[in-house]
Design a protein around this motif. Structure first.
Motif, PDB file in Angstrom:
ATOM      1  N   LEU A 181       0.807  -1.220   0.000  1.00 43.25           N
ATOM      2  CA  LEU A 181       0.000   0.000   0.000  1.00 43.25           C
ATOM      3  C   LEU A 181       0.840   1.270   0.000  1.00 43.25           C
ATOM      4  CD1 LEU A 181      -2.948  -0.975   2.378  1.00 43.25           C
ATOM      5  CD2 LEU A 181      -3.118  -0.391  -0.043  1.00 43.25           C
ATOM      6  N   GLU A 182       2.121   1.146   0.295  1.00 43.67           N
ATOM      7  CA  GLU A 182       3.019   2.299   0.233  1.00 43.67           C
ATOM      8  C   GLU A 182       3.528   2.555  -1.185  1.00 43.67           C
ATOM      9  OE1 GLU A 182       6.120   1.446   2.976  1.00 43.67           O
ATOM     10  OE2 GLU A 182       4.877   1.779   4.771  1.00 43.67           O
ATOM     11  N   CYS A 183       3.225   1.634  -2.096  1.00 44.25           N
ATOM     12  CA  CYS A 183       3.760   1.722  -3.464  1.00 44.25           C
ATOM     13  C   CYS A 183       2.662   2.077  -4.464  1.00 44.25           C
ATOM     14  CB  CYS A 183       4.378   0.389  -3.870  1.00 44.25           C
ATOM     15  SG  CYS A 183       5.697  -0.171  -2.777  1.00 44.25           S
ATOM     16  N   PRO A 184       2.997   2.810  -5.524  1.00 45.08           N
ATOM     17  CA  PRO A 184       2.042   3.085  -6.600  1.00 45.08           C
ATOM     18  C   PRO A 184       1.970   1.891  -7.549  1.00 45.08           C
ATOM     19  CG  PRO A 184       4.125   4.139  -7.083  1.00 45.08           C
ATOM     20  CD  PRO A 184       4.296   3.511  -5.726  1.00 45.08           C
ATOM     21  N   GLY A 185       1.090   1.979  -8.534  1.00 48.19           N
ATOM     22  CA  GLY A 185       1.065   0.983  -9.597  1.00 48.19           C
ATOM     23  C   GLY A 185      -0.062  -0.020  -9.515  1.00 48.19           C
ATOM     24  N   PHE A 186      -0.825  -0.025  -8.433  1.00 50.42           N
ATOM     25  CA  PHE A 186      -1.948  -0.952  -8.305  1.00 50.42           C
ATOM     26  C   PHE A 186      -3.233  -0.296  -8.803  1.00 50.42           C
ATOM     27  CE2 PHE A 186       1.034  -2.344  -4.994  1.00 50.42           C
ATOM     28  CZ  PHE A 186       1.148  -3.691  -5.311  1.00 50.42           C
ATOM     29  N   THR A 187      -4.172  -1.110  -9.267  1.00 48.49           N
ATOM     30  CA  THR A 187      -5.469  -0.572  -9.679  1.00 48.49           C
ATOM     31  C   THR A 187      -6.270  -0.168  -8.443  1.00 48.49           C
ATOM     32  OG1 THR A 187      -6.639  -2.696  -9.580  1.00 48.49           O
ATOM     33  CG2 THR A 187      -5.468  -2.163 -11.639  1.00 48.49           C
ATOM     34  N   ASP A 188      -7.327   0.597  -8.680  1.00 48.31           N
ATOM     35  CA  ASP A 188      -8.189   1.007  -7.568  1.00 48.31           C
ATOM     36  C   ASP A 188      -8.766  -0.218  -6.855  1.00 48.31           C
ATOM     37  OD1 ASP A 188      -7.715   3.636  -8.131  1.00 48.31           O
ATOM     38  OD2 ASP A 188      -9.648   4.004  -9.097  1.00 48.31           O
ATOM     39  N   ILE A 189      -9.170  -1.226  -7.624  1.00 52.71           N
ATOM     40  CA  ILE A 189      -9.763  -2.425  -7.029  1.00 52.71           C
ATOM     41  C   ILE A 189      -8.724  -3.192  -6.216  1.00 52.71           C
ATOM     42  CG2 ILE A 189     -10.816  -4.665  -7.551  1.00 52.71           C
ATOM     43  CD1 ILE A 189     -12.154  -3.263  -9.980  1.00 52.71           C
ATOM     44  N   GLN A 190      -7.514  -3.298  -6.706  1.00 53.65           N
ATOM     45  CA  GLN A 190      -6.456  -3.967  -5.956  1.00 53.65           C
ATOM     46  C   GLN A 190      -6.166  -3.239  -4.648  1.00 53.65           C
ATOM     47  OE1 GLN A 190      -3.502  -3.898  -9.108  1.00 53.65           O
ATOM     48  NE2 GLN A 190      -3.623  -6.130  -9.373  1.00 53.65           N
ATOM     49  N   ARG A 191      -6.089  -1.919  -4.709  1.00 54.00           N
ATOM     50  CA  ARG A 191      -5.827  -1.140  -3.494  1.00 54.00           C
ATOM     51  C   ARG A 191      -6.989  -1.269  -2.511  1.00 54.00           C
ATOM     52  NH1 ARG A 191      -1.474   2.050  -3.194  1.00 54.00           N
ATOM     53  NH2 ARG A 191      -2.359   2.971  -1.300  1.00 54.00           N
ATOM     54  N   ALA A 192      -8.212  -1.229  -3.014  1.00 57.71           N
ATOM     55  CA  ALA A 192      -9.376  -1.349  -2.140  1.00 57.71           C
ATOM     56  C   ALA A 192      -9.388  -2.695  -1.428  1.00 57.71           C
ATOM     57  CB  ALA A 192     -10.658  -1.159  -2.940  1.00 57.71           C
ATOM     58  N   ALA A 193      -9.058  -3.758  -2.141  1.00 58.86           N
ATOM     59  CA  ALA A 193      -9.020  -5.095  -1.542  1.00 58.86           C
ATOM     60  C   ALA A 193      -7.960  -5.170  -0.450  1.00 58.86           C
ATOM     61  CB  ALA A 193      -8.749  -6.140  -2.617  1.00 58.86           C
ATOM     62  N   MET A 194      -6.769  -4.659  -0.733  1.00 63.25           N
ATOM     63  CA  MET A 194      -5.707  -4.698   0.260  1.00 63.25           C
ATOM     64  C   MET A 194      -6.059  -3.862   1.484  1.00 63.25           C
ATOM     65  SD  MET A 194      -2.134  -4.722  -1.906  1.00 63.25           S
ATOM     66  CE  MET A 194      -2.501  -3.340  -2.990  1.00 63.25           C
ATOM     67  N   PHE A 195      -6.612  -2.695   1.247  1.00 61.62           N
ATOM     68  CA  PHE A 195      -6.961  -1.812   2.363  1.00 61.62           C
ATOM     69  C   PHE A 195      -8.041  -2.443   3.237  1.00 61.62           C
ATOM     70  CE2 PHE A 195      -9.318   1.846   4.168  1.00 61.62           C
ATOM     71  CZ  PHE A 195      -8.278   2.440   4.883  1.00 61.62           C
ATOM     72  N   TYR A 196      -9.043  -3.054   2.610  1.00 63.67           N
ATOM     73  CA  TYR A 196     -10.109  -3.717   3.358  1.00 63.67           C
ATOM     74  C   TYR A 196      -9.546  -4.834   4.233  1.00 63.67           C
ATOM     75  CZ  TYR A 196     -14.254  -6.553   4.304  1.00 63.67           C
ATOM     76  OH  TYR A 196     -15.248  -7.278   4.918  1.00 63.67           O
ATOM     77  N   VAL A 197      -8.703  -5.668   3.670  1.00 64.99           N
ATOM     78  CA  VAL A 197      -8.104  -6.762   4.432  1.00 64.99           C
ATOM     79  C   VAL A 197      -7.232  -6.216   5.558  1.00 64.99           C
ATOM     80  CG1 VAL A 197      -6.569  -8.765   4.324  1.00 64.99           C
ATOM     81  CG2 VAL A 197      -8.201  -8.343   2.472  1.00 64.99           C
ATOM     82  N   GLN A 198      -6.458  -5.177   5.268  1.00 64.97           N
ATOM     83  CA  GLN A 198      -5.601  -4.567   6.275  1.00 64.97           C
ATOM     84  C   GLN A 198      -6.411  -4.104   7.485  1.00 64.97           C
ATOM     85  OE1 GLN A 198      -4.008  -0.661   5.374  1.00 64.97           O
ATOM     86  NE2 GLN A 198      -2.051  -1.167   6.342  1.00 64.97           N
ATOM     87  N   ILE A 199      -7.519  -3.413   7.242  1.00 65.01           N
ATOM     88  CA  ILE A 199      -8.362  -2.929   8.331  1.00 65.01           C
ATOM     89  C   ILE A 199      -8.984  -4.096   9.099  1.00 65.01           C
ATOM     90  CG2 ILE A 199     -10.504  -1.691   8.874  1.00 65.01           C
ATOM     91  CD1 ILE A 199      -8.152   0.125   8.259  1.00 65.01           C
ATOM     92  N   LYS A 200      -9.492  -5.085   8.383  1.00 59.81           N
ATOM     93  CA  LYS A 200     -10.204  -6.188   9.015  1.00 59.81           C
ATOM     94  C   LYS A 200      -9.321  -7.052   9.900  1.00 59.81           C
ATOM     95  CE  LYS A 200     -14.015  -7.436   8.250  1.00 59.81           C
ATOM     96  NZ  LYS A 200     -15.297  -7.197   8.973  1.00 59.81           N
ATOM     97  N   ILE A 201      -8.037  -7.217   9.544  1.00 60.29           N
ATOM     98  CA  ILE A 201      -7.189  -8.127  10.319  1.00 60.29           C
ATOM     99  C   ILE A 201      -6.197  -7.390  11.216  1.00 60.29           C
ATOM    100  CG2 ILE A 201      -7.446  -9.901   8.540  1.00 60.29           C
ATOM    101  CD1 ILE A 201      -4.577  -9.446   7.702  1.00 60.29           C
ATOM    102  N   SER A 202      -6.275  -6.064  11.253  1.00 60.96           N
ATOM    103  CA  SER A 202      -5.399  -5.303  12.147  1.00 60.96           C
ATOM    104  C   SER A 202      -6.000  -5.252  13.546  1.00 60.96           C
ATOM    105  CB  SER A 202      -5.174  -3.889  11.607  1.00 60.96           C
ATOM    106  OG  SER A 202      -6.380  -3.155  11.578  1.00 60.96           O
ATOM    107  N   PHE A 203      -5.204  -4.850  14.508  1.00 62.72           N
ATOM    108  CA  PHE A 203      -5.653  -4.750  15.893  1.00 62.72           C
ATOM    109  C   PHE A 203      -6.398  -3.437  16.102  1.00 62.72           C
ATOM    110  CE2 PHE A 203      -4.991  -3.305  20.291  1.00 62.72           C
ATOM    111  CZ  PHE A 203      -5.580  -4.370  20.970  1.00 62.72           C
ATOM    112  N   GLY A 204      -7.653  -3.529  16.516  1.00 62.42           N
ATOM    113  CA  GLY A 204      -8.434  -2.326  16.776  1.00 62.42           C
ATOM    114  C   GLY A 204      -8.609  -1.443  15.561  1.00 62.42           C
TER     115      GLY A 204
END
Length: 243
Positions: A94-117
């Motif tokens: 997520l710190e890097c450019p080059g991903f599509t909006d859908i790819q970034r959205a998927a990663m961000f969603y997973v990041q939030i869901k499995i992070s602490f609090g």
């Protein structure tokens, strides 16, 4: 309906108290600091015209992808597992450019869901699967919602009308460091200034401290409390209105 993501400062526990303070006669509803949108999702519709806004670009991108590309987003998320290794990998990607909006959205969603609090910084050590079961109902709820990514002052000035109701849930005073987007002491004053000049009405949630009470002493202030998610006891908050 509840929000589909946990979020720092989320209003799941206060949504009913906040909406109970809404006036009856407004034609447009604007969430200025949208976050997880717990108040937005608490009703099938608050007004004929609705706006969701947030300063976090990845969060706004997730909402837009859910509204316009829900099926593609679900397909992308299915490749992710709940693991410490994947969490670390997502943070780097997520710190890097080059991903599509859908790819970034998927990663961000997973990041939030499995992070602490929902802090997006540390792994939550949970074995729960990353669910997309509610995406279809969220897509439907967002059908008629305008999704914006603007500075709060610009947004308020753009949508201000006599029939507008703005719900504001800014970073709480002295807790700004917990948010990814910068919010300074000057921004608290700037928010107060723009809300004071409104044509429409606002309802504002804040932490209960002397700074906030002094800043909004000319408005209707109601003290409320909720269960503290991070420790035992109650957390004191304020609901502030200009009506």
């Amino acid at each position: 309906m509840k929000s589909f993501i946990p979020w720092i400062g989320g209003k799941t526990l206060l949504a009913k108290k906040i909406t109970a303070e809404f006036p009856q006669d407004f034609g447009r509803y604007i969430e200025v600091f949208g976050g997880g949108a717990s108040v937005l999702f608490s009703a099938d519709r608050h007004a004929k015209f609705e706006v969701y806004n947030d300063a976090n670009g990845d969060l706004v991108n997730l909402f837009r992808c859910l509204k316009y590309h829900r099926e593609e987003l679900q397909k992308e998320i299915r490749y992710y597992l709940n693991s410490r290794e994947m969490f670390g990998d997502i943070r780097k990607r997520l710190e890097c450019p080059g991903f599509t909006d859908i790819q970034r959205a998927a990663m961000f969603y997973v990041q939030i869901k499995i992070s602490f609090g929902a802090d997006a910084r540390s792994y939550g050590c949970s074995d729960r699967a990353v669910s997309v079961d509610r995406f279809a109902e969220i897509e439907k709820r967002l059908e008629r919602v305008n999704i914006e990514h603007k500075d709060f002052e610009d947004l308020i000035k753009q949508y201000d009308r006599s029939d507008a109701l703005f719900y504001c849930d800014p970073p709480y005073h002295t807790t700004e460091k917990h948010y990814s987007e910068h919010f300074s002491e000057a921004d608290h004053y700037r928010l107060n200034s723009v809300l004071t000049a409104l044509q429409g009405r606002f309802i504002l949630s804040y932490n209960d401290d002397d700074f906030v009470r002094e800043l909004y002493k000319d408005f209707n202030i109601q003290a409320v409390s909720r269960q503290n998610n991070l420790s035992a006891g109650q957390f004191k908050e304020l609901i502030i209105k200009n009506y």
